[in-house]
Design an enzyme around this catalytic site. Sequence first.
Site, short mmCIF file in Angstrom:
data_model
loop_
_atom_site.label_atom_id
_atom_site.label_comp_id
_atom_site.label_asym_id
_atom_site.label_seq_id
_atom_site.Cartn_x
_atom_site.Cartn_y
_atom_site.Cartn_z
N TRP A 156 -30.62 -17.22 -6.07
CA TRP A 156 -31.13 -15.77 -5.75
C TRP A 156 -30.91 -15.08 -6.66
CZ3 TRP A 156 -27.96 -19.18 -2.46
CH2 TRP A 156 -28.66 -19.79 -1.26
N HIS A 177 -31.11 -12.34 0.72
CA HIS A 177 -31.53 -12.93 1.91
C HIS A 177 -30.93 -12.47 3.09
CE1 HIS A 177 -28.05 -16.00 1.06
NE2 HIS A 177 -27.75 -14.75 0.92
N ARG A 203 -35.50 -9.66 -4.47
CA ARG A 203 -34.96 -10.85 -5.56
C ARG A 203 -35.68 -9.99 -7.06
NH1 ARG A 203 -35.08 -16.63 -2.81
NH2 ARG A 203 -34.03 -15.85 -0.86
N GLN A 217 -37.80 -11.42 5.47
CA GLN A 217 -37.14 -13.01 5.97
C GLN A 217 -36.75 -12.60 7.47
OE1 GLN A 217 -33.79 -14.34 3.67
NE2 GLN A 217 -35.14 -15.13 2.21
N VAL A 260 -24.38 -23.80 4.90
CA VAL A 260 -24.68 -24.87 6.28
C VAL A 260 -24.29 -26.26 5.75
CG1 VAL A 260 -26.59 -23.56 7.35
CG2 VAL A 260 -27.23 -25.06 5.26
N ALA A 314 -28.19 -22.17 12.01
CA ALA A 314 -28.84 -21.02 11.55
C ALA A 314 -30.10 -21.35 10.82
CB ALA A 314 -27.86 -20.38 10.40
C1 FA5 Z 1 -32.75 -18.37 1.84
O1 FA5 Z 1 -32.94 -17.29 1.51
C2 FA5 Z 1 -31.71 -19.00 2.89
N1 FA5 Z 1 -30.89 -17.67 3.20
C3 FA5 Z 1 -32.46 -19.37 4.17
C4 FA5 Z 1 -31.30 -20.11 5.03
C5 FA5 Z 1 -30.88 -19.13 6.22
C6 FA5 Z 1 -31.18 -21.44 4.97
C7 FA5 Z 1 -30.15 -20.10 7.02
C8 FA5 Z 1 -30.25 -22.08 5.86
C9 FA5 Z 1 -29.61 -21.37 6.87
P1 FA5 Z 1 -34.81 -19.37 0.50
O2 FA5 Z 1 -34.28 -18.90 -0.76
O3 FA5 Z 1 -35.34 -20.72 0.31
O4 FA5 Z 1 -33.63 -19.60 1.50
O5 FA5 Z 1 -35.66 -18.39 0.96
C10 FA5 Z 1 -36.18 -18.74 2.49
C11 FA5 Z 1 -37.68 -18.49 2.46
O6 FA5 Z 1 -38.11 -17.24 1.90
C12 FA5 Z 1 -38.68 -19.25 1.53
O7 FA5 Z 1 -38.96 -20.41 2.37
C13 FA5 Z 1 -39.80 -18.60 1.15
O8 FA5 Z 1 -40.79 -18.50 2.30
C14 FA5 Z 1 -39.33 -17.15 1.38
N2 FA5 Z 1 -39.21 -16.54 0.00
C15 FA5 Z 1 -38.19 -16.99 -0.79
N3 FA5 Z 1 -38.44 -16.40 -2.32
C16 FA5 Z 1 -39.52 -15.78 -2.10
C17 FA5 Z 1 -40.32 -14.86 -2.89
N4 FA5 Z 1 -40.01 -14.38 -3.94
N5 FA5 Z 1 -41.50 -13.93 -2.30
C18 FA5 Z 1 -41.62 -14.25 -1.21
N6 FA5 Z 1 -41.22 -15.01 -0.28
C19 FA5 Z 1 -40.10 -15.49 -0.63
#
Ligand code: FA5
Length: 346
Positions: A156, A177, A203, A217, A260, A314
């Site tokens: 992140w 997030h 981000r 999100q 998790v 979650a």
């Molecule tokens: C997370 O952010 C975790 N907090 C998710 C989580 C929550 C896991 C609870 C377990 C339990 P991740 O970095 O993969 O995970 O981001 C989640 C989603 O955000 C991705 O699947 C994608 O759809 C979206 N995402 C991530 N980065 C970007 C970006 N730069 N632009 C648009 N969408 C994004």
Amino acid sequence: MLEDLDKLKSEALEKLEALKDLKELDTWRVNYLGRKGALTQMLRGLSDLPAEERKDAGTAANKLKTLLEETLAQKQDDLKKTELKKRLEESRIDVTLPGNPIRLGRLHPTTQILRETSSIFTAMGFEVVEGPEVETDYYNFEALNIPRGHPARDMWDTLWVDYTNEKGERPMLMRTHTSPMQIRFMERREPPIRVIMPGKVYRYEAIDATHESMFYQIEGLAVDKGITMADLKGTLYEFARRLFGQDRRVRFRCDYFPFVEPGVEMAIDCFICKGKGCRVCKDEGWIEILGAGMVHPDVLRRVNCDPEIYTGFAFGMGLERIPMLKYGIDDIRLFYSNDLRFLEQF
Ligand code: FA5
């Protein structure tokens, strides 16, 4: 005197008849009936007349006064009516003319999908809660098992903010997030918990067709006695079917998120090619839509929730992903560049 009164009568009535507006009418009133007006002067002069003439002249003068006053009142009434009619005619509206069209606005695709997803989860008994976008290191990382120096921090890329909060904590950051809301919510509420927490996240990204530096999100959290992985799978499976269609299939695969255990990623079978492989699913037949898992026991302990008694699941998903898949939008940058040609399609 009687002759003078007769002359005055015909002169006054003639002039009154010719008047065109209320202003002229007032001047007329002053000239004939005012304190220094012609008739008033005559009435005053009555006392100078010999007694035998005075009675008749007095009667005639008073009759004339009454006549002039009555005619004045009548004329005033007529003039008022004429002026009102004129004003009404001037301001007349043609109700048959076509009106100016009002351009109808529409909801942003993100708002639409946010409402759609929220209503699916609220129908399943989840409540909706929002939280701060500027966060502390503790909520965004530490409390989620990501201490300083942990390699998962690289997942992140963070935008730091030169700001101190009311508790003196600094530096602050733009939340990367929505997971910090898990901690904030559990600090305030005892189980049973069923909540979704949507919002903007930030981000420090190189922006491209699938990555924005600001996006939405939705975080989901359920904590209670006896919650298992089957509840996680059942809830998310039902969500996917309600959003993408009843014949959807879902796939869970292992993934890693420090907060998790176990962690999974969920994919749905591609609703365009029905799993055969196409451009949308990049020939994989499956489309990944979210990260999820069972809440880590250390996270529960941190909010004084006994992991021997309570368990929870979650999940977190990128919101723009959903309309991108649903409508075949191939560039996330279209969402927030305010191009009406794009926005008007929704
Ligand atoms: C997370 O952010 C975790 N907090 C998710 C989580 C929550 C896991 C609870 C377990 C339990 P991740 O970095 O993969 O995970 O981001 C989640 C989603 O955000 C991705 O699947 C994608 O759809 C979206 N995402 C991530 N980065 C970007 C970006 N730069 N632009 C648009 N969408 C994004």
